[in-house]
Design a protein around this motif. Sequence first.
Motif, PDB file in Angstrom:
ATOM      1  N   SER A   1       3.791  -2.915   3.574  1.00 33.40           N
ATOM      2  CA  SER A   1       3.253  -4.234   3.265  1.00 33.40           C
ATOM      3  C   SER A   1       3.024  -4.966   4.575  1.00 33.40           C
ATOM      4  O   SER A   1       3.972  -5.183   5.337  1.00 33.40           O
TER       5      SER A   1
ATOM      6  N   GLY B   1       0.625  -0.477  -4.923  1.00 35.61           N
ATOM      7  CA  GLY B   1      -0.153  -0.185  -3.730  1.00 35.61           C
ATOM      8  C   GLY B   1      -1.084   0.995  -3.807  1.00 35.61           C
ATOM      9  O   GLY B   1      -1.606   1.450  -2.784  1.00 35.61           O
ATOM     10  N   ALA B   2      -1.320   1.527  -5.005  1.00 38.13           N
ATOM     11  CA  ALA B   2      -2.342   2.572  -5.154  1.00 38.13           C
ATOM     12  C   ALA B   2      -3.718   1.917  -5.203  1.00 38.13           C
ATOM     13  O   ALA B   2      -3.885   0.834  -5.769  1.00 38.13           O
ATOM     14  N   LYS B   3      -4.699   2.580  -4.605  1.00 32.63           N
ATOM     15  CA  LYS B   3      -6.073   2.070  -4.696  1.00 32.63           C
ATOM     16  C   LYS B   3      -6.795   2.711  -5.877  1.00 32.63           C
ATOM     17  O   LYS B   3      -7.639   2.086  -6.520  1.00 32.63           O
ATOM     18  N   LYS B   4      -6.455   3.946  -6.162  1.00 35.83           N
ATOM     19  CA  LYS B   4      -7.073   4.695  -7.251  1.00 35.83           C
ATOM     20  C   LYS B   4      -6.042   5.691  -7.770  1.00 35.83           C
ATOM     21  O   LYS B   4      -5.220   6.192  -6.997  1.00 35.83           O
TER      22      LYS B   4
ATOM     23  N   ASP C   1      -6.707   6.856   1.777  1.00 37.48           N
ATOM     24  CA  ASP C   1      -7.167   5.636   1.115  1.00 37.48           C
ATOM     25  C   ASP C   1      -6.308   5.258  -0.095  1.00 37.48           C
ATOM     26  O   ASP C   1      -6.803   4.661  -1.064  1.00 37.48           O
ATOM     27  N   ALA C   2      -5.006   5.619  -0.049  1.00 33.49           N
ATOM     28  CA  ALA C   2      -4.052   5.255  -1.104  1.00 33.49           C
ATOM     29  C   ALA C   2      -4.449   5.783  -2.480  1.00 33.49           C
ATOM     30  O   ALA C   2      -4.160   5.162  -3.509  1.00 33.49           O
ATOM     31  N   VAL C   3      -5.130   6.933  -2.513  1.00 31.39           N
ATOM     32  CA  VAL C   3      -5.429   7.593  -3.784  1.00 31.39           C
ATOM     33  C   VAL C   3      -4.169   8.319  -4.249  1.00 31.39           C
ATOM     34  O   VAL C   3      -3.581   9.103  -3.512  1.00 31.39           O
TER      35      VAL C   3
ATOM     36  N   ARG D   1       0.835  -1.202   0.000  1.00 28.91           N
ATOM     37  CA  ARG D   1       0.000   0.000   0.000  1.00 28.91           C
ATOM     38  C   ARG D   1       0.873   1.257   0.000  1.00 28.91           C
ATOM     39  O   ARG D   1       1.757   1.401   0.844  1.00 28.91           O
TER      40      ARG D   1
ATOM     41  N   ILE E   1      -1.064   0.613  -9.306  1.00 26.02           N
ATOM     42  CA  ILE E   1      -1.943  -0.222  -8.476  1.00 26.02           C
ATOM     43  C   ILE E   1      -1.178  -1.440  -7.955  1.00 26.02           C
ATOM     44  O   ILE E   1      -1.335  -1.841  -6.796  1.00 26.02           O
ATOM     45  N   ARG E   2      -0.292  -1.998  -8.777  1.00 25.65           N
ATOM     46  CA  ARG E   2       0.551  -3.098  -8.306  1.00 25.65           C
ATOM     47  C   ARG E   2       1.449  -2.659  -7.159  1.00 25.65           C
ATOM     48  O   ARG E   2       1.767  -3.448  -6.263  1.00 25.65           O
TER      49      ARG E   2
ATOM     50  N   ALA F   1     -14.154   8.103  -1.291  1.00 28.76           N
ATOM     51  CA  ALA F   1     -14.702   6.735  -1.266  1.00 28.76           C
ATOM     52  C   ALA F   1     -16.131   6.714  -0.747  1.00 28.76           C
ATOM     53  O   ALA F   1     -16.931   5.851  -1.131  1.00 28.76           O
TER      54      ALA F   1
END
Length: 335
Positions: A94, A183-186, A151-153, A5, A180-181, A243
């Motif tokens: 992680s 650890g980004a969510k968006k 939120d990892a945006v 993340r 995204i691989r 979110a």
Amino acid sequence: MSGLRLVPDWIPHSYCWMAWAIDPSEWGKDARGARQELREVIATISRFEKVRLLTPPNLLGDARAQHFGSDVEIVEAPVDDIWMRDIAPIYALSEGEPVCIDLNFNGWGSTNYRRARPGDRLAGVARDLFASTMLNAPFVAEGGAFVVGHDAVVFTTRSCLLNPNRNPHFCRSDIEAGLIRLGAKKVVWLEGDPDEKITSGHVDGYILPAESGELLIQRTDARDHSAMLRNLDIRTLQGLRAADRNAVPVRLVSAPRIAMRTSEFFADSYVNVYTPNAAVVAPRFGDPLRDADARRALERAFPGRKVEMLSIPHLASGGGGIRCLVQPVPASTAV
């Protein structure tokens, strides 16, 4: 890697990396002033968290002569530049533990405005300093090319990461999948600034996702192509939803007035800040009204933190701000 993340700058840190490596042959008349300003930035950050200061062998004596104190650890390393946000690896979490990521830095696309150096591959040549294991990003980037919010945006720019001088064979979906691989969510894509001469429009020059949930965005008084793109990005961010589907609050911060600039590379960003534990370290530019406005915006965006504003005209003339100088190492959150 399980549970990877990307994290915002303002989460708790174990320590941060900085560098004592001002090259007079590059900085010219600004070298002495940049060195004094760098010293003040290091000393200020070390009041809030430990600094591990990478220093080339020929400058070890000079670094020790600064008498930084016990919260600055001088570490010998093959470092030849101060912009640690970009030349060093970045960190994610992680399963609550920090993980090192090599972004394959290539000297900001190896532009004509800056000569290549051996230390550009610091993440590789000094790998053992940063972590026992290191992931490799599936694209070329640097730490200033994106910022991370709640939120990892992840916020980034087309002008930088989709630039042929970094990723000539990748499209937006390739880079987005790579983020995204990691650890980004968006991923929120912005236009950026293709006319910016060194970084091709780093997002951390005008966007700051804040601890409060606000997005601070620096606007400009200019009326050129870059300003038009900035206004497009502001409209994009003003329509952003979190979110929970609520609108993300946006606060605009005015840039210092153009008369304050001292070079064509001058980084006049109030939102390029570093957030050590319990503080915000930000620049001031000698524009009393806008310096004060920026302080108020930062105090609202980071409630409970002490805001320290430092004068950095010589560092800014080199094209970077305070965030550019620092690579944070997140504290473990593993139970």
